[in-house]
Design a protein around this motif. Structure first.
Motif, PDB file in Angstrom:
ATOM      1  N   LYS A 105       0.844  -1.205   0.000  1.00 13.61           N
ATOM      2  CA  LYS A 105       0.000   0.000   0.000  1.00 13.61           C
ATOM      3  C   LYS A 105       0.874   1.247   0.000  1.00 13.61           C
ATOM      4  O   LYS A 105       1.953   1.278  -0.558  1.00 13.61           O
ATOM      5  CB  LYS A 105      -0.972  -0.015   1.178  1.00 13.61           C
ATOM      6  CG  LYS A 105      -1.822  -1.274   1.250  1.00 13.61           C
ATOM      7  CD  LYS A 105      -2.611  -1.490  -0.032  1.00 13.61           C
ATOM      8  CE  LYS A 105      -3.428  -2.756   0.016  1.00 13.61           C
ATOM      9  NZ  LYS A 105      -4.039  -3.075  -1.292  1.00 13.61           N
ATOM     10  N   GLY A 106       0.372   2.310   0.646  1.00 10.47           N
ATOM     11  CA  GLY A 106       1.142   3.552   0.676  1.00 10.47           C
ATOM     12  C   GLY A 106       2.145   3.573   1.805  1.00 10.47           C
ATOM     13  O   GLY A 106       2.815   4.580   2.030  1.00 10.47           O
ATOM     14  N   VAL A 160       7.980   2.272   0.726  1.00 15.34           N
ATOM     15  CA  VAL A 160       8.740   2.985  -0.304  1.00 15.34           C
ATOM     16  C   VAL A 160       9.737   2.002  -0.899  1.00 15.34           C
ATOM     17  O   VAL A 160      10.492   1.353  -0.172  1.00 15.34           O
ATOM     18  CB  VAL A 160       9.489   4.204   0.264  1.00 15.34           C
ATOM     19  CG1 VAL A 160      10.298   4.886  -0.836  1.00 15.34           C
ATOM     20  CG2 VAL A 160       8.510   5.195   0.889  1.00 15.34           C
ATOM     21  N   VAL A 161       9.722   1.871  -2.210  1.00 19.76           N
ATOM     22  CA  VAL A 161      10.651   0.987  -2.918  1.00 19.76           C
ATOM     23  C   VAL A 161      11.654   1.851  -3.674  1.00 19.76           C
ATOM     24  O   VAL A 161      11.267   2.768  -4.404  1.00 19.76           O
ATOM     25  CB  VAL A 161       9.906   0.053  -3.894  1.00 19.76           C
ATOM     26  CG1 VAL A 161      10.900  -0.787  -4.691  1.00 19.76           C
ATOM     27  CG2 VAL A 161       8.938  -0.840  -3.128  1.00 19.76           C
ATOM     28  N   VAL A 162      12.943   1.570  -3.464  1.00 21.78           N
ATOM     29  CA  VAL A 162      14.012   2.275  -4.179  1.00 21.78           C
ATOM     30  C   VAL A 162      14.677   1.274  -5.124  1.00 21.78           C
ATOM     31  O   VAL A 162      15.201   0.246  -4.669  1.00 21.78           O
ATOM     32  CB  VAL A 162      15.062   2.850  -3.205  1.00 21.78           C
ATOM     33  CG1 VAL A 162      16.135   3.625  -3.990  1.00 21.78           C
ATOM     34  CG2 VAL A 162      14.405   3.743  -2.163  1.00 21.78           C
ATOM     35  N   LEU A 163      14.650   1.570  -6.421  1.00 25.14           N
ATOM     36  CA  LEU A 163      15.243   0.677  -7.415  1.00 25.14           C
ATOM     37  C   LEU A 163      16.369   1.383  -8.150  1.00 25.14           C
ATOM     38  O   LEU A 163      16.196   2.500  -8.652  1.00 25.14           O
ATOM     39  CB  LEU A 163      14.190   0.230  -8.440  1.00 25.14           C
ATOM     40  CG  LEU A 163      13.067  -0.682  -7.961  1.00 25.14           C
ATOM     41  CD1 LEU A 163      12.181  -1.071  -9.145  1.00 25.14           C
ATOM     42  CD2 LEU A 163      13.615  -1.917  -7.280  1.00 25.14           C
ATOM     43  N   ALA A 221       6.772  -2.887 -11.582  1.00 22.22           N
ATOM     44  CA  ALA A 221       5.353  -3.187 -11.789  1.00 22.22           C
ATOM     45  C   ALA A 221       4.738  -3.789 -10.536  1.00 22.22           C
ATOM     46  O   ALA A 221       3.615  -3.418 -10.135  1.00 22.22           O
ATOM     47  CB  ALA A 221       5.191  -4.149 -12.971  1.00 22.22           C
ATOM     48  N   LEU A 222       5.463  -4.689  -9.880  1.00 28.07           N
ATOM     49  CA  LEU A 222       4.970  -5.310  -8.647  1.00 28.07           C
ATOM     50  C   LEU A 222       4.779  -4.268  -7.557  1.00 28.07           C
ATOM     51  O   LEU A 222       3.755  -4.244  -6.868  1.00 28.07           O
ATOM     52  CB  LEU A 222       5.967  -6.381  -8.188  1.00 28.07           C
ATOM     53  CG  LEU A 222       5.681  -7.082  -6.857  1.00 28.07           C
ATOM     54  CD1 LEU A 222       4.332  -7.792  -6.897  1.00 28.07           C
ATOM     55  CD2 LEU A 222       6.803  -8.070  -6.520  1.00 28.07           C
ATOM     56  N   ALA A 223       5.763  -3.384  -7.404  1.00 24.83           N
ATOM     57  CA  ALA A 223       5.684  -2.346  -6.381  1.00 24.83           C
ATOM     58  C   ALA A 223       4.481  -1.439  -6.593  1.00 24.83           C
ATOM     59  O   ALA A 223       3.721  -1.142  -5.657  1.00 24.83           O
ATOM     60  CB  ALA A 223       6.977  -1.531  -6.370  1.00 24.83           C
ATOM     61  N   LYS A 224       4.296  -0.983  -7.826  1.00 28.36           N
ATOM     62  CA  LYS A 224       3.182  -0.076  -8.110  1.00 28.36           C
ATOM     63  C   LYS A 224       1.839  -0.780  -8.004  1.00 28.36           C
ATOM     64  O   LYS A 224       0.860  -0.196  -7.532  1.00 28.36           O
ATOM     65  CB  LYS A 224       3.359   0.548  -9.498  1.00 28.36           C
ATOM     66  CG  LYS A 224       4.599   1.422  -9.646  1.00 28.36           C
ATOM     67  CD  LYS A 224       4.685   2.514  -8.586  1.00 28.36           C
ATOM     68  CE  LYS A 224       3.610   3.578  -8.755  1.00 28.36           C
ATOM     69  NZ  LYS A 224       3.764   4.666  -7.765  1.00 28.36           N
ATOM     70  N   ASP A 251       9.081   6.183 -16.016  1.00 31.88           N
ATOM     71  CA  ASP A 251       7.742   6.746 -16.182  1.00 31.88           C
ATOM     72  C   ASP A 251       6.764   6.218 -15.138  1.00 31.88           C
ATOM     73  O   ASP A 251       5.676   6.772 -14.983  1.00 31.88           O
ATOM     74  CB  ASP A 251       7.214   6.469 -17.593  1.00 31.88           C
ATOM     75  CG  ASP A 251       7.038   4.990 -17.865  1.00 31.88           C
ATOM     76  OD1 ASP A 251       7.942   4.218 -17.484  1.00 31.88           O
ATOM     77  OD2 ASP A 251       6.021   4.600 -18.457  1.00 31.88           O
ATOM     78  N   ARG A 252       7.140   5.178 -14.393  1.00 27.92           N
ATOM     79  CA  ARG A 252       6.284   4.635 -13.339  1.00 27.92           C
ATOM     80  C   ARG A 252       6.660   5.189 -11.966  1.00 27.92           C
ATOM     81  O   ARG A 252       5.974   4.927 -10.978  1.00 27.92           O
ATOM     82  CB  ARG A 252       6.381   3.110 -13.299  1.00 27.92           C
ATOM     83  CG  ARG A 252       6.111   2.424 -14.620  1.00 27.92           C
ATOM     84  CD  ARG A 252       5.752   0.981 -14.444  1.00 27.92           C
ATOM     85  NE  ARG A 252       4.463   0.842 -13.775  1.00 27.92           N
ATOM     86  CZ  ARG A 252       3.735  -0.268 -13.768  1.00 27.92           C
ATOM     87  NH1 ARG A 252       4.161  -1.337 -14.393  1.00 27.92           N
ATOM     88  NH2 ARG A 252       2.582  -0.317 -13.130  1.00 27.92           N
TER      89      ARG A 252
END
Length: 297
Positions: free
Chosen positions: A182-183, A186-189, A204-207, A226-227
């Motif tokens: 959820k919100g 925070v994912v850092v890639l 995609a999984l994170a969003k 862009d995501r």
């Protein structure tokens, strides 16, 4: 050279809804979708050929043929893989070793200097607010090479904010960490040029799970940019591999920004770390107590 992908991402908010459909269709299968006809791209986007041409004009390009020319140039630039750059650099290198060292140092100094033009204060501030704002968890992952920098970020942030975790296998044994994100997550890639398919799958999984996404990438911009909620960009270059000099500087800038945003909570957590790590060192079976006896005069 016009970088089509960057131009599209920079102008996305300026586009009309129909133009945005074309832009997203192009990015979804980049760059292949841009190498076909205007009609094929229009059908994929569910719009019309004139809409495709309007997008091309928005990018500052006169016609579709010129658009495809720039696209091919971008492809050739991105195909300039480390081994090819290394071969070119080796063939052109005839300078003495000492001069080569000076040049190499200067090139890396230049990369760090350019960080001021690729990284905005607003993006760092937004990333710091996300990370220091009390998320339930912060999940960090890197690519084949960049995972080493990602791990440094994990080790440093963990001493400032709670809930920081490294994703060694984000689509394998670590995938459960995304569940119920959820919100509150925070994912850092990290995804640098020669962009990896796994990064797109993790993004995609994170969003899809509702997490906030921070993408750390290079000037070419990862396809997952862009995501992202925040994109942090560092210049890379050098031989035989891309230099991480500016990327490391970016990481340190981000850590300091998070520390300042965390305030006293960050200080308290750092104190806990210092006290706890000292306790563990002193209680280790192999540790020796310091000698407190005075020296004889």
């Amino acid at each position: 050279m016009i970088r089509i992908k960057k131009e599209i991402l920079d102008r996305m908010e300026e586009l009309s809804p129909s133009e945005r459909k074309v832009a997203r269709a192009l990015l979804a299968d980049y760059p292949s979708s841009g190498l076909g006809s205007t009609g094929a791209l229009a059908r994929t986007a569910g719009t019309s050929a004139p809409t495709v041409l309007r997008l091309v004009t928005r990018l500052g390009i006169d016609n579709y043929a010129e658009f495809q020319k720039h696209l091919r140039e971008e492809i050739m630039h991105d195909l300039n893989a480390p081994v090819r750059r290394a071969e070119t650099g080796l063939r052109s290198e005839s300078e003495p070793v000492a001069s080569a060292v000076e040049r190499s140092v200067a090139e890396r100094r230049d990369l760090v200097g350019r960080l001021g033009t690729t990284l905005s204060g607003a993006s760092i501030e937004k990333a710091a607010r996300l990370l220091a704002g009390g998320p339930r968890s912060v999940l960090i992952a890197g690519g084949y090479y960049s995972r080493s920098i990602a791990e440094i970020l994990v080790h440093q942030l963990d001493q400032i904010i709670p809930g920081v975790d490294f994703l060694g296998d984000p689509l394998g044994y670590d995938v459960g960490k995304f569940h119920g994100a959820k919100g509150n997550t925070v994912v850092v890639l990290f995804d640098l040029r020669r962009y990896e398919q796994q990064a797109a799958q993790v993004a995609a999984l994170a969003k899809n799970e509702g997490a906030s996404l921070i993408v750390v990438t290079d000037e070419g911009l990862s396809p997952i940019s862009d995501r992202a909620d925040v994109v942090l960009t560092a210049p890379v270059g050098g031989i035989p591999f891309d230099s991480f000099a500016a990327l490391m500087a970016l990481t340190e800038v981000l850590v300091e920004a998070v520390f300042r945003a965390a305030g006293q909570k960050g200080i308290d957590r750092m104190k806990f770390w210092e006290e706890r790590s000292s306790l563990e060192r002193s209680s280790h079976p192999g540790a020796q107590a310091p000698d407190t006896t005075e020296e004889s005069s």
